[in-house]
Design an enzyme around this catalytic site. Structure first.
Site, PDB file in Angstrom:
ATOM      1  N   GLY A 160       9.597   3.212   0.258  1.00 10.81           N
ATOM      2  CA  GLY A 160       8.332   2.526   0.491  1.00 10.81           C
ATOM      3  C   GLY A 160       8.423   1.069   0.075  1.00 10.81           C
ATOM      4  O   GLY A 160       9.475   0.572  -0.340  1.00 10.81           O
ATOM      5  N   THR A 179      -0.496   7.221   1.597  1.00  8.23           N
ATOM      6  CA  THR A 179      -1.260   5.975   1.559  1.00  8.23           C
ATOM      7  C   THR A 179      -1.985   5.641   2.866  1.00  8.23           C
ATOM      8  O   THR A 179      -2.605   4.583   2.962  1.00  8.23           O
ATOM      9  CB  THR A 179      -0.342   4.791   1.196  1.00  8.23           C
ATOM     10  OG1 THR A 179       0.727   4.725   2.160  1.00  8.23           O
ATOM     11  CG2 THR A 179       0.242   4.963  -0.194  1.00  8.23           C
ATOM     12  N   TYR A 182      -8.589   9.628   0.002  1.00 10.82           N
ATOM     13  CA  TYR A 182      -7.465   8.940  -0.633  1.00 10.82           C
ATOM     14  C   TYR A 182      -7.788   8.598  -2.083  1.00 10.82           C
ATOM     15  O   TYR A 182      -7.031   8.923  -3.007  1.00 10.82           O
ATOM     16  CB  TYR A 182      -7.126   7.669   0.153  1.00 10.82           C
ATOM     17  CG  TYR A 182      -6.127   6.765  -0.533  1.00 10.82           C
ATOM     18  CD1 TYR A 182      -4.803   7.174  -0.714  1.00 10.82           C
ATOM     19  CD2 TYR A 182      -6.499   5.502  -0.989  1.00 10.82           C
ATOM     20  CE1 TYR A 182      -3.888   6.345  -1.352  1.00 10.82           C
ATOM     21  CE2 TYR A 182      -5.586   4.672  -1.617  1.00 10.82           C
ATOM     22  CZ  TYR A 182      -4.285   5.093  -1.790  1.00 10.82           C
ATOM     23  OH  TYR A 182      -3.380   4.268  -2.417  1.00 10.82           O
TER      24      TYR A 182
END
Length: 287
Positions: A10, A63, A126
């Site tokens: 990431g 994400t 989230y």
């Protein structure tokens, strides 16, 4: 120390890998889903034990904020359950854990920068799963340090800076929300701070980190285009209501960084200074 880094492909994980050579006294085990499935408790326990891991930097997360609204099970597995497994495994070795969280644990209704002791009130799947992950890490690992960050970008992966650069070249006009306020975070700066914390020693608790300064997404876009030399695209301010999304964004997500600056004696770069550096790196990678 033997240090496990999750989510190494990431944005933040990549920046950590690029800076690890400056910390050659430690051995870093950089993993992503191919090397270690952190949602598999047995696999996590075995990896941590076999490699005698002393500390974990958990950069892995679900994400995709809007997709999370319809993928709650997977989002929970990555953002809540997996951190609990990591925290439990490293705690059994008496080790430490640095866990990356988000400004989305707040609903964004404040008018002053959020301090670490502000009461969380997530308003999305989230945000809720990330808050639950924080609580799990704190519960299972006494030597845990949580860093909440916001508006993360880098030369790698998908992020707002790269998207606005691409759209600025493809389109003649863009509408960008002006009523969401926050502070961008350059992943390079955050990675540097994490490695500094490792060297100085993990002091448990919750900390906030983003670059200095406050802007809207509209202002950020204007700066991106100016620095990147994009002049052919007209950027107009729009309301959040003009751009509906499945997940609600915090309208105000400015984080107070006083605690981390004082505890670790660091200076945090101004957002525009870091944006200049990132865009220069993006240009160089394409040349």
């Amino acid at each position: 120390m033997n240090i496990l880094v999750t989510g190494c492909n990431g944005q933040l994980g990549t920046e950590l890998r690029l800076q690890e050579d400056n910390h050659a006294s430690h051995r870093f085990y950089n993993t992503d889903i191919e090397e270690l499935d952190i949602t598999d408790q047995m696999a996590v326990d075995a990896f941590v034990a076999k490699n005698e891991i002393d500390g974990i930097v958990n950069c892995a997360a679900f994400t995709a904020v809007d997709k999370a609204e319809s993928s709650k099970e997977l989002c929970t597995a990555l953002n809540t359950v997996a951190p609990a497994y990591l925290a439990s495994a490293i705690a059994r070795r008496g080790g430490w854990m640095i866990h990356i969280s988000t400004d989305y644990v707040f609903d964004g209704t404040a008018h002053l920068p959020y301090q670490e002791d502000a009461t969380p009130s997530p308003d999305s799947v989230y945000g809720s799963t990330k808050l639950a992950g924080e609580l799990a890490v704190t519960k299972f690992c006494p030597r845990s340090l949580i860093i909440r960050t916001a508006w993360l970008y880098s030369p790698f992966g998908n992020n707002f800076v790269k998207t606005m650069m691409r759209l600025g070249k493809e389109r003649k006009e863009l509408g960008v929300v002006f009523d969401q306020i926050g502070s961008p975070t350059y992943a390079f700066d955050l990675a540097k701070t994490i490695l500094h914390i490792i060297e100085e020693g993990v002091r448990p608790g919750v900390y906030h980190y983003s670059n200095e300064g406050v802007i809207s997404w509209y202002d950020f876009t204007k700066a991106i285009h100016r620095i990147a030399g994009i002049e052919s695209c007209k950027v107009s301010p729009i309301h959040t209501t003009d751009y509906p999304t499945p997940a609600r964004r915090p309208p105000f997500s400015v984080l107070d960084k006083s605690k981390i600056k004082k505890t670790y004696s660091i200076e945090i770069p101004y957002w525009e200074t870091s944006l200049n550096d990132c865009i220069e790196r993006i240009r160089n990678n394409k040349e």
